[in-house]
Design a protein around this motif. Structure first.
Motif, short mmCIF file in Angstrom:
data_model
loop_
_atom_site.label_atom_id
_atom_site.label_comp_id
_atom_site.label_asym_id
_atom_site.label_seq_id
_atom_site.Cartn_x
_atom_site.Cartn_y
_atom_site.Cartn_z
N MET A 1 -9.76 54.33 72.59
CA MET A 1 -8.59 53.51 73.21
C MET A 1 -8.64 52.32 72.20
N LYS A 2 -7.17 51.76 72.12
CA LYS A 2 -7.11 50.59 70.68
C LYS A 2 -7.56 49.54 71.15
N ILE A 3 -7.93 48.61 70.04
CA ILE A 3 -8.19 47.17 71.17
C ILE A 3 -8.01 46.65 69.54
N LEU A 4 -8.04 45.43 70.20
CA LEU A 4 -7.01 44.24 69.46
C LEU A 4 -7.30 43.13 70.06
N VAL A 5 -8.66 41.84 68.91
CA VAL A 5 -9.58 41.03 69.34
C VAL A 5 -8.86 39.50 68.39
N VAL A 6 -8.53 39.05 69.35
CA VAL A 6 -7.55 37.83 68.69
C VAL A 6 -8.46 36.18 68.50
N GLN A 7 -8.55 35.82 67.74
CA GLN A 7 -9.21 34.09 67.33
C GLN A 7 -8.25 33.70 66.61
N ASP A 8 -8.33 33.01 66.67
CA ASP A 8 -7.28 31.23 65.64
C ASP A 8 -7.67 31.62 64.54
N HIS A 9 -9.19 30.67 64.36
CA HIS A 9 -9.64 30.70 62.78
C HIS A 9 -11.41 31.44 62.69
N LEU A 10 -11.33 31.07 62.36
CA LEU A 10 -13.54 31.64 62.11
C LEU A 10 -13.56 30.78 61.50
N ARG A 11 -14.24 29.74 62.02
CA ARG A 11 -14.78 28.26 61.71
C ARG A 11 -16.07 29.10 62.02
N SER A 12 -16.67 27.83 62.40
CA SER A 12 -18.54 28.39 62.61
C SER A 12 -19.04 28.10 63.67
N GLU B 1 -16.27 32.23 67.40
CA GLU B 1 -15.98 33.27 66.33
C GLU B 1 -17.68 34.32 66.27
N ARG B 2 -18.72 33.38 65.73
CA ARG B 2 -19.82 34.61 66.11
C ARG B 2 -19.47 35.88 66.89
N GLN B 3 -19.82 35.43 68.51
CA GLN B 3 -19.36 36.70 69.62
C GLN B 3 -17.90 37.61 68.94
N SER B 4 -16.98 36.86 68.20
CA SER B 4 -15.66 37.36 68.22
C SER B 4 -16.41 38.44 66.91
N ILE B 5 -16.69 38.48 65.97
CA ILE B 5 -17.19 39.19 65.44
C ILE B 5 -18.03 40.38 65.69
N LEU B 6 -19.41 39.92 66.27
CA LEU B 6 -20.10 40.92 66.97
C LEU B 6 -19.39 42.08 67.48
N LEU B 7 -18.64 40.75 68.40
CA LEU B 7 -17.76 42.12 69.53
C LEU B 7 -16.86 43.40 69.11
N ALA B 8 -16.24 43.00 67.63
CA ALA B 8 -14.99 43.50 67.29
C ALA B 8 -16.13 44.37 66.09
N ARG B 9 -17.33 44.05 65.61
CA ARG B 9 -17.89 45.16 65.00
C ARG B 9 -18.90 46.57 65.60
N ALA B 10 -19.71 46.12 67.41
CA ALA B 10 -19.90 47.09 68.14
C ALA B 10 -18.43 47.52 68.89
N PHE B 11 -17.24 47.10 68.95
CA PHE B 11 -16.65 48.10 69.64
C PHE B 11 -15.83 49.12 68.13
N ALA B 12 -16.01 49.01 67.06
CA ALA B 12 -15.45 49.55 65.98
C ALA B 12 -16.85 50.15 65.75
N ALA B 13 -18.01 50.31 66.13
CA ALA B 13 -19.00 50.99 65.71
C ALA B 13 -19.46 52.24 67.01
N ALA B 14 -18.89 51.72 67.78
CA ALA B 14 -18.53 53.73 69.68
C ALA B 14 -17.43 53.54 69.42
N GLY B 15 -16.87 53.68 68.11
CA GLY B 15 -15.67 54.97 67.39
C GLY B 15 -14.45 54.33 68.09
N HIS B 16 -13.92 52.74 68.32
CA HIS B 16 -12.75 52.48 69.18
C HIS B 16 -11.80 51.64 67.99
N PRO B 17 -10.95 52.37 67.85
CA PRO B 17 -10.09 51.30 66.61
C PRO B 17 -10.04 49.68 66.79
#
Length: 366
Positions: free
Chosen positions: A1-12, A16-32
């Motif tokens: 499953m190919k996943i795109l996570v969209v976020q306007d800007h990586l402010r603090s 934004e922290r949730q976006s990074i956490l999820l993107a990492r976890a999706f990739a670690a689970a084997g999804h591009p």
């Protein structure tokens, strides 16, 4: 499953922290997985190790809403699923769904602020909506009349606080002049109008004269200067501390006694759930979803907005509590946070939902 996570800007911020956490976890689970931002850089840009990242702009114009060639970029990526995070990304979510009808575009409801018209329209057009609190889900059903079956609740995940024990940072307390009996009140949040740190300063200034307290404020943003001016005008510089943005606020959690939050715009506060994971009881003003961050009456107190006397009484009650009561609250808070905001469980819930919406059964490798 190919996943795109969209976020306007990586402010603090927490989203934004949730976006990074999820993107990492999706990739670690084997999804591009790719994290797509409108603007380059940002306070959290340094946290992107292990995450495929693409920005629409080569340099930062400081315009949150400006997303040139967004629809073309998404279409060219051919994602199976597009997860829109944050206010600006969700304003574009409906257009993304219309432009990419074969993709499952998922909007998210992570705020208690009034929603712009484009945001509301998008939530009606996307394939599904994830709300980060049950209160937010009820708001979408009651206010926007979204079908209940099109909304799933997946709460925020712990970023700082997973598997935390009872650790006390006495060295940091001593560094800032907090003695054994000092009640250290902590708020970790961006400085902007809705977060309402100025109210916390006013509340703390009215605490009983015989109560030894300090207020620690961590974060940066547009309202920080006004808060610093208010502290100077009240001559509270020895009691109110400004720590700026913290890449990892864990040492502050370990040194504090009580989490305080006067935000008027939360849906689910990352700060409060992290504080609970570190055993800090919470005193907060009521806002959409805030009572789901802890156990009201057990691990903290929710006060009606503007109830300053009640807010101060709750702080005083916690500050003067016997050690046994404090330890019991702390243990209950840590247990609740670990069980309710477990990142691994939330990632599984996301992947199961994304796989279902993408048209196939996904068995995430967790």
């Amino acid at each position: 499953m190919k996943i795109l996570v969209v976020q306007d800007h990586l402010r603090s911020g927490g989203t934004e922290r949730q976006s990074i956490l999820l993107a990492r976890a999706f990739a670690a689970a084997g999804h591009p997985t790719t994290l797509l931002t409108f603007r380059p850089g940002g306070a959290l840009a340094g946290e992107l190790s292990g995450v495929s990242h693409y920005s629409l702009l080569p340099f930062d114009l400081h315009l949150d809403w400006f997303a040139p060639r967004l629809l073309h970029t998404v279409s060219a990526a051919s994602p199976d699923v597009v997860l829109c995070m944050g206010r600006m990304a969700n304003c574009y979510a409906g257009c993304i769904q219309q432009s990419c009808p074969d993709a499952a575009v998922i909007g998210t409801m992570r705020t208690g602020k009034p929603l712009p018209w484009l945001f509301r329209r998008s939530l009606r057009r996307v394939r599904h909506v994830v709300a980060n609190s049950h209160a937010a889900r009820q708001s979408l059903i009651g206010t926007l009349r979204l079908p209940a079956g099109n909304i799933t609740v997946i709460q925020n995940s712990l970023v700082f606080g997973e598997a935390v024990g009872a650790i006390r940072n006495e060295a940091l307390r001593a560094q800032w002049g907090a003695g054994p009996k000092t009640a250290v009140l902590l708020c970790v949040a961006m400085f902007r109008r809705g977060k309402n740190q100025k109210e916390l300063i006013d509340l703390a200034a009215g605490l009983p004269a015989d109560l030894d307290w300090q207020l620690w404020l961590a974060g940066d943003g547009t309202t920080r200067a006004a808060c610093e001016h208010a502290v100077a005008a009240r001559r509270l510089g020895s009691r109110v501390r400004f720590f700026g943005w913290q890449r990892d606020p864990t040492p502050l959690y370990q040194a504090a006694d009580i989490a305080v939050h006067a935000s008027q715009t939360e849906s689910l506060s990352n700060f409060v759930i992290e504080a609970q994971a570190h055993g800090l009881p919470a005193v907060v003003y009521d806002a959409q979803g805030i009572s789901e961050c802890f156990l009201p009456g057990e691990t903290g107190f929710v006060l009606s907005r503007g109830d300053r006397n009640g807010f101060r009484r709750a702080i005083e009650r916690l500050a003067r509590a016997a050690p046994a009561e404090r330890e019991a609250r702390a243990a209950r808070a840590r247990t609740y946070a670990a069980a309710t905001f477990d990142p691994q469980r939330h990632v599984r819930e996301y992947l199961e939902l994304l796989g279902r919406l993408a048209g196939g059964l996904v068995r995430p490798a967790m």
